[in-house]
Design an enzyme around this catalytic site. Sequence first.
Site, PDB file in Angstrom:
ATOM      1  N   CYS A 171      39.810  42.789  12.360  1.00 15.50           N
ATOM      2  CA  CYS A 171      38.644  43.397  11.259  1.00 15.50           C
ATOM      3  C   CYS A 171      39.512  43.527  10.077  1.00 15.50           C
ATOM      4  O   CYS A 171      38.678  43.129   8.873  1.00 15.50           O
ATOM      5  CB  CYS A 171      38.148  44.543  11.803  1.00 15.50           C
ATOM      6  SG  CYS A 171      36.586  45.509  11.188  1.00 15.50           S
TER       7      CYS A 171
ATOM      8  N   CYS B  99      47.017  48.861   8.009  1.00 10.37           N
ATOM      9  CA  CYS B  99      45.859  47.887   8.175  1.00 10.37           C
ATOM     10  C   CYS B  99      46.366  46.515   7.943  1.00 10.37           C
ATOM     11  O   CYS B  99      45.748  45.034   8.323  1.00 10.37           O
ATOM     12  CB  CYS B  99      44.860  48.020   6.953  1.00 10.37           C
ATOM     13  SG  CYS B  99      45.780  47.990   5.328  1.00 10.37           S
TER      14      CYS B  99
END
EC number: 1.8.4.10
Length: 233
Positions: free
Chosen positions: A120, A229
């Site tokens: 994602c 991330c």
Amino acid sequence: MLTHANWQEPNINFQVDEMYRGALEVLRWSYQEYGNEIVYACSFGIEGIVLIDLISKVKPNATIVFLDTDVHFKETYETIRRVKEKYPQLNIVMKKSALTLEQQAAQYGEELWKSDPNQCCAIRKIKPLHEALSGTKAWISGLRREQSPTRQQTNFLNRDDKFKSIKVCPLIHWTWKDVWRYVSKNNLPYNPLHDQGYPSIGCEHCTKPAFTMDDLRSGRWQGSGKTECGLHE
């Protein structure tokens, strides 16, 4: 010009002054060195607010890129609106993924942030930043050494192999108290979630209040073992 291709450890002695901890000097050097070939990738967290204010002193029309994943908190979007009002000359770019959330769900399944958070992040943050940095030589980041163990070796200037770029980190010597002192002193707009136990703010699905202020990123991807991330790995 210092680039990823000709990188060698720069022999630049930035002075870590009491007021700015070297940040303003690093920014002045960076915009003189790269001109319009440097962008600031900003999450509009509290460190980002400090950097935006400092950047506005050096280059009022600088380009600021926000990776708009379409799943940020409403408070984050409101903070961006307030920042635009305060700094109307800044070029704030809302960079989105090529895939809408609906297209992502059709291709990878619903709630990819749960089933595969790395994928994602790759779709909604890493690839868009690659695109945003196309044609640039350097980018600015709000990393601080105090934030997490993975960030303690960060320097003012870093060779970024992931994005084939130079990553400029002006705030490496700033503490959490330094950041808040600057924001308070200058009456800067900031995300109200910071007052609700969120020292680090990302996408709404993957951000919770921090477990402890000893680990400012403990509210990110809780229970997944994930701490970054992928932008800074």
